[in-house]
Design a protein around this motif. Sequence first.
Motif, PDB file in Angstrom:
ATOM      1  N   ASN A 188     -57.702 -19.014  19.061  1.00 19.34           N
ATOM      2  CA  ASN A 188     -56.900 -19.850  18.171  1.00 19.34           C
ATOM      3  C   ASN A 188     -56.031 -20.806  18.990  1.00 19.34           C
ATOM      4  O   ASN A 188     -55.677 -20.506  20.137  1.00 19.34           O
ATOM      5  CB  ASN A 188     -55.958 -18.996  17.306  1.00 19.34           C
ATOM      6  N   SER A 189     -55.663 -21.929  18.378  1.00 18.82           N
ATOM      7  CA  SER A 189     -54.657 -22.814  18.975  1.00 18.82           C
ATOM      8  C   SER A 189     -54.024 -23.656  17.885  1.00 18.82           C
ATOM      9  O   SER A 189     -54.605 -23.851  16.813  1.00 18.82           O
ATOM     10  CB  SER A 189     -55.266 -23.715  20.055  1.00 18.82           C
ATOM     11  N   ALA A 228     -50.553  -9.879  17.155  1.00 21.95           N
ATOM     12  CA  ALA A 228     -51.014  -8.805  16.275  1.00 21.95           C
ATOM     13  C   ALA A 228     -52.144  -9.294  15.382  1.00 21.95           C
ATOM     14  O   ALA A 228     -53.146  -8.589  15.168  1.00 21.95           O
ATOM     15  CB  ALA A 228     -49.852  -8.284  15.436  1.00 21.95           C
ATOM     16  N   ALA A 229     -52.017 -10.525  14.873  1.00 20.08           N
ATOM     17  CA  ALA A 229     -53.035 -11.065  13.966  1.00 20.08           C
ATOM     18  C   ALA A 229     -54.368 -11.274  14.678  1.00 20.08           C
ATOM     19  O   ALA A 229     -55.431 -10.969  14.130  1.00 20.08           O
ATOM     20  CB  ALA A 229     -52.543 -12.375  13.362  1.00 20.08           C
ATOM     21  N   THR A 230     -54.333 -11.801  15.899  1.00 18.66           N
ATOM     22  CA  THR A 230     -55.594 -12.045  16.608  1.00 18.66           C
ATOM     23  C   THR A 230     -56.248 -10.742  17.039  1.00 18.66           C
ATOM     24  O   THR A 230     -57.483 -10.626  17.019  1.00 18.66           O
ATOM     25  CB  THR A 230     -55.375 -12.988  17.809  1.00 18.66           C
ATOM     26  N   ALA A 231     -55.456  -9.739  17.395  1.00 17.16           N
ATOM     27  CA  ALA A 231     -56.023  -8.431  17.733  1.00 17.16           C
ATOM     28  C   ALA A 231     -56.708  -7.821  16.512  1.00 17.16           C
ATOM     29  O   ALA A 231     -57.820  -7.276  16.607  1.00 17.16           O
ATOM     30  CB  ALA A 231     -54.931  -7.497  18.263  1.00 17.16           C
ATOM     31  N   ASP A 232     -56.046  -7.918  15.355  1.00 15.89           N
ATOM     32  CA  ASP A 232     -56.639  -7.417  14.110  1.00 15.89           C
ATOM     33  C   ASP A 232     -57.937  -8.154  13.787  1.00 15.89           C
ATOM     34  O   ASP A 232     -58.933  -7.549  13.377  1.00 15.89           O
ATOM     35  CB  ASP A 232     -55.655  -7.593  12.955  1.00 15.89           C
ATOM     36  N   ALA A 233     -57.935  -9.472  13.982  1.00 20.49           N
ATOM     37  CA  ALA A 233     -59.113 -10.278  13.665  1.00 20.49           C
ATOM     38  C   ALA A 233     -60.289  -9.893  14.560  1.00 20.49           C
ATOM     39  O   ALA A 233     -61.426  -9.758  14.086  1.00 20.49           O
ATOM     40  CB  ALA A 233     -58.791 -11.757  13.832  1.00 20.49           C
ATOM     41  N   ALA A 234     -60.029  -9.707  15.848  1.00 21.16           N
ATOM     42  CA  ALA A 234     -61.100  -9.334  16.777  1.00 21.16           C
ATOM     43  C   ALA A 234     -61.647  -7.949  16.458  1.00 21.16           C
ATOM     44  O   ALA A 234     -62.867  -7.727  16.469  1.00 21.16           O
ATOM     45  CB  ALA A 234     -60.597  -9.400  18.211  1.00 21.16           C
ATOM     46  N   GLY A 314     -49.406 -24.377  24.121  1.00 19.11           N
ATOM     47  CA  GLY A 314     -50.411 -25.054  23.301  1.00 19.11           C
ATOM     48  C   GLY A 314     -49.951 -25.258  21.861  1.00 19.11           C
ATOM     49  O   GLY A 314     -49.887 -26.375  21.413  1.00 19.11           O
ATOM     50  N   LEU A 315     -49.619 -24.216  21.162  1.00 24.06           N
ATOM     51  CA  LEU A 315     -49.843 -22.808  21.511  1.00 24.06           C
ATOM     52  C   LEU A 315     -51.324 -22.465  21.441  1.00 24.06           C
ATOM     53  O   LEU A 315     -52.047 -22.959  20.580  1.00 24.06           O
ATOM     54  CB  LEU A 315     -49.062 -21.886  20.568  1.00 24.06           C
ATOM     55  N   ALA A 316     -51.742 -21.600  22.354  1.00 20.30           N
ATOM     56  CA  ALA A 316     -53.109 -21.080  22.356  1.00 20.30           C
ATOM     57  C   ALA A 316     -53.029 -19.567  22.432  1.00 20.30           C
ATOM     58  O   ALA A 316     -52.224 -19.030  23.199  1.00 20.30           O
ATOM     59  CB  ALA A 316     -53.886 -21.630  23.544  1.00 20.30           C
ATOM     60  N   TRP A 317     -53.846 -18.886  21.631  1.00 21.82           N
ATOM     61  CA  TRP A 317     -53.808 -17.426  21.651  1.00 21.82           C
ATOM     62  C   TRP A 317     -55.174 -16.866  21.271  1.00 21.82           C
ATOM     63  O   TRP A 317     -56.018 -17.559  20.718  1.00 21.82           O
ATOM     64  CB  TRP A 317     -52.709 -16.893  20.733  1.00 21.82           C
ATOM     65  N   GLY A 318     -55.377 -15.584  21.588  1.00 20.00           N
ATOM     66  CA  GLY A 318     -56.642 -14.977  21.263  1.00 20.00           C
ATOM     67  C   GLY A 318     -56.722 -13.542  21.724  1.00 20.00           C
ATOM     68  O   GLY A 318     -55.795 -13.022  22.356  1.00 20.00           O
ATOM     69  N   ALA A 319     -57.855 -12.898  21.396  1.00 25.26           N
ATOM     70  CA  ALA A 319     -58.069 -11.491  21.741  1.00 25.26           C
ATOM     71  C   ALA A 319     -59.539 -11.237  21.998  1.00 25.26           C
ATOM     72  O   ALA A 319     -60.419 -11.931  21.480  1.00 25.26           O
ATOM     73  CB  ALA A 319     -57.561 -10.583  20.615  1.00 25.26           C
ATOM     74  N   VAL A 320     -59.797 -10.218  22.797  1.00 26.68           N
ATOM     75  CA  VAL A 320     -61.162  -9.769  23.099  1.00 26.68           C
ATOM     76  C   VAL A 320     -61.207  -8.254  22.912  1.00 26.68           C
ATOM     77  O   VAL A 320     -60.322  -7.535  23.389  1.00 26.68           O
ATOM     78  CB  VAL A 320     -61.574 -10.127  24.531  1.00 26.68           C
ATOM     79  N   VAL A 321     -62.224  -7.772  22.220  1.00 25.99           N
ATOM     80  CA  VAL A 321     -62.485  -6.349  22.099  1.00 25.99           C
ATOM     81  C   VAL A 321     -63.617  -6.020  23.064  1.00 25.99           C
ATOM     82  O   VAL A 321     -64.694  -6.623  22.993  1.00 25.99           O
ATOM     83  CB  VAL A 321     -62.871  -5.949  20.662  1.00 25.99           C
ATOM     84  N   LEU A 322     -63.353  -5.084  23.942  1.00 27.92           N
ATOM     85  CA  LEU A 322     -64.285  -4.764  25.019  1.00 27.92           C
ATOM     86  C   LEU A 322     -64.398  -3.271  25.222  1.00 27.92           C
ATOM     87  O   LEU A 322     -63.371  -2.577  25.281  1.00 27.92           O
ATOM     88  CB  LEU A 322     -63.779  -5.417  26.317  1.00 27.92           C
ATOM     89  N   ARG A 323     -65.623  -2.755  25.258  1.00 28.07           N
ATOM     90  CA  ARG A 323     -65.783  -1.349  25.615  1.00 28.07           C
ATOM     91  C   ARG A 323     -66.101  -1.276  27.111  1.00 28.07           C
ATOM     92  O   ARG A 323     -67.041  -1.907  27.587  1.00 28.07           O
ATOM     93  CB  ARG A 323     -66.900  -0.685  24.795  1.00 28.07           C
TER      94      ARG A 323
END
Length: 324
Positions: A188-189, A228-234, A314-323
């Motif tokens: 997101n940005s 929190a929102a981007t973590a939930d979305a990912a 930016g604002l720029a933000w984001g999340a990655v879910v990784l095993r």
Amino acid sequence: MTTRAVATGIGHYLPERVVENSWFEEFLDTSDEWIRTRSGIERRHFAAEGETTSRMAAHASRAALDSAGITADDIDAVIVATSTPDLTFPSVATMVQNELGMTRGFGFDIQAVCAGFIYALSTANAMIVSGQAQRILVIGAETFSRIMDWEDRSTCVLFGDGAGALVLEARSGSGNASDRGVLATDLNSDGRYREMLYVDGGVSTSGTAGKLRMQGNPLFRQAVAKLAATADAALGKAGLGHDDVDWIVPHQANIRIIQGTAKKLDVPMEKVVVTVQDHGNTSAASIPLALSVAVSEGKIRPGQLLVAEAIGGGLAWGAVVLRW
């Protein structure tokens, strides 16, 4: 079968110079207690004279390659996330290629400030899944000490230098959430928030590198909600929930932001990797540094589910879910 981008090696590098909070007391109206209370930071590392972003990135890369049991010749691409490159051009990535003796493949930089590593990881994942590369070296490296205003006690005490690197490799998976590797990303940005965190210089404006400027309190409020929102979305994209998470690996900006985000996600701090006390905010290097330290300490183990999230200018933000 599904192609997954699996982490097979991790490494980091920190400059030798360690700067304790007390150092700032010599020339600023501040104290160790003031800095710790407001940020959780106790010390940080500063690059030595002549120690560049590319040099630190190369050190971290060698550690990651050793961890993966491969050489630079096995790498197809190098992606470097940084806001503090050695030069306006060429890219830090091509400098790292040269440092590693890598004469094949390609390299480029990504600039999304503190969210840079998340953006780089997402890009590397897309390239692997689409078949454009088999092995990618993903790096976050910064020398933020070079853009500090040493008279601004609200910012200069927060940042440090360092680098972290991750090897991503194409592996076959079953296509469900039990697979190892990147399971989901969310980016997101929003340029409306530019004034909250920026550098007041640049090639086409002042012709100088400029100094970092930040609006701390407004940024804090935006950070907790958006992280929190981007973590939930990912997690939602991966078909997973909070209870599935073994570790949150957050951007190490401020302990209060880390705690606030964990609370909003209903994840106990025992499941959050925290290194901000020793590194300060290393921007794009923050997450790979924290990840590498947690792996070296035996906290993160194969098969565990990680959520990495970050927000920056930016604002720029984001999340990655990784095993892992």
